[in-house]
Motif scaffolding. Structure first.
Motif, mmCIF file in Angstrom:
data_model
loop_
_atom_site.group_PDB
_atom_site.id
_atom_site.type_symbol
_atom_site.label_atom_id
_atom_site.label_comp_id
_atom_site.label_asym_id
_atom_site.label_seq_id
_atom_site.Cartn_x
_atom_site.Cartn_y
_atom_site.Cartn_z
ATOM 1 N N LYS A 1 30.791 37.528 49.480
ATOM 2 C CA LYS A 1 31.663 38.303 48.593
ATOM 3 C C LYS A 1 31.941 37.602 47.261
ATOM 4 O O LYS A 1 33.039 37.689 46.707
ATOM 5 N N ASN B 1 31.789 37.259 43.356
ATOM 6 C CA ASN B 1 31.707 38.215 42.265
ATOM 7 C C ASN B 1 30.347 38.076 41.555
ATOM 8 O O ASN B 1 29.959 36.966 41.189
ATOM 9 N N PRO B 2 29.606 39.195 41.385
ATOM 10 C CA PRO B 2 28.281 39.134 40.746
ATOM 11 C C PRO B 2 28.304 38.446 39.386
ATOM 12 O O PRO B 2 27.309 37.845 38.972
ATOM 13 N N ILE B 3 29.448 38.531 38.692
ATOM 14 C CA ILE B 3 29.551 37.897 37.378
ATOM 15 C C ILE B 3 29.290 36.390 37.475
ATOM 16 O O ILE B 3 28.635 35.797 36.625
#
Lengths: 179, 189
Positions: free
Chosen positions: B155, B157-159
């Motif tokens: 989980k 964050n893709p950022i």
């Protein structure tokens, strides 16, 4: 019209726009992570429908997805606002780039960084695929629709729109008339 | 002229289905051949530059081209032209969608479409993996897999995976291990 939800949405879409490298599907990955998983503003099913509509209508997928997501969350005004937010940072950067055109052409570090981001973007899209599979596969017939779509895209090399229309039509036939 | 820019990009936005990459040849045809606003090389330069930006390719290219034509005003006209058809069409569809989503045939349609969207995602991953040549470099493959695992299972964050991948590529480049960019330019240091 501007409440705290809309404000938070704007921030989310500004972030999504600033970090979506690698085309429309990367934006889908980021919107999924932010809008579906982090804030649960939309359900996975709603989001899948949005992607399907965004793909079947004219215009950039990231723009379409943002407009639709904003609308479903808080109406037409929010839809327009989210769209402007998602293109805000990219457009400012494109302006800077046009301004410093000659210098930008020679900047290797930017190219290195962007090339390095590409595989990460692939991971982002693949990760979004897990949520989309969970929301999209509702029963055993889903495998059939997936098979038909995969056949159309990978074997017959037809456009994604044909795959969506075909599996949708099959869905109407199966769930609407046969079952 | 400003109105010309708006209308040209409006038409481009209205008639290209299939996202940014489908729009590029149409933009080129209008901007280079029909209107003669840019030469082909200028167009290609602008695409290869805006390609490295985040965000929708079509609006980035529109911003860039609009600016070169008429400064900030031109850029705004081009951006608005590109996104206005999308916004109108999507809002109309969204309103219809909200009205008919309880209809059993509409629901049946979207039940069929869901798994197809998954197929589209696989196709997008496959195409990008091919163009990034992940099969040729173990490092590239690892970055893709790590980014996937971090987001899907931990989980993250893709950022952060975007920032980490950029940083990693820059560090490797500085250490002389990363590939030089395709244009064979000289490094900064």
């Amino acid at each position: 019209m501007i409440n705290s939800l809309v404000l938070r949405m704007c921030l989310s879409f500004i972030k999504i726009g600033a970090f979506c490298f690698g085309g429309g599907y990367a934006a889908i990955g980021l919107i999924q992570s932010e809008v579906v998983e982090k804030y649960a503003w939309l359900t996975e099913e709603q989001f899948i429908n949005i992607i399907a509509v965004a793909e079947m209508t004219p215009g950039p997928i990231a723009v379409n997805t943002s407009t639709f997501t904003g609308y479903l969350m808080s109406g037409a005004f929010a839809g327009v606002l989210c769209t402007f937010c998602v293109i805000l940072i990219p457009s400012l950067l494109a302006l800077l780039m046009a301004f410093f055109f000659e210098r930008a052409k020679k900047n290797d570090l930017v190219k290195v960084a962007v090339k390095g981001i590409r595989p990460a973007a692939i991971g982002i899209i693949a990760a979004a695929g897990i949520g989309i599979a969970k929301g999209g596969f509702v029963d055993y017939y889903s495998l059939l629709f997936f098979g038909v779509a995969a056949l159309i895209i990978f074997v017959f090399k037809k456009s994604p729109i044909i795959a969506l229309l075909a599996s949708g039509a099959l869905g109407v036939l199966l769930y609407g008339f046969i079952l | 002229m400003l109105f010309q820019i708006f209308i040209s990009f409006f038409k481009i936005g209205l008639f290209t289905i299939g996202g940014g990459y489908a729009m590029l040849p149409v933009i080129q045809e209008v901007v280079c051949q029909k209107k003669g606003w840019l030469r082909d090389e200028e167009f290609l330069d602008s695409i290869s530059l805006t390609n490295s930006l985040p965000g929708p390719l079509a609006t980035n290219a529109a911003t860039f081209i609009g600016y070169r034509l008429m400064g900030i005003k031109g850029a705004l006209a081009a951006i608005l032209g590109t996104i206005t058809p999308s916004i109108i069409i999507i809002l109309i569809i969204a309103i219809i969608f909200n009205t008919f989503i309880d209809n059993i045939y509409v629901q049946a349609f979207f039940k069929g479409v869901g798994p197809a969207v998954f197929a589209l995602i696989i196709s997008a991953v496959y195409k990008l993996a091919k163009s990034a040549k992940v099969h040729k470099s173990i490092v590239t493959l690892l970055v893709a897999l790590l980014s996937f695992a971090a987001i899907a299972f931990f989980k993250v964050n893709p950022i952060f995976t975007v920032m980490a991948a950029a940083l990693f590529a820059l560090l490797r480049f500085r250490a002389g291990k990363g590939e030089a960019p395709e244009s064979e330019g000289e490094s900064d240091d």
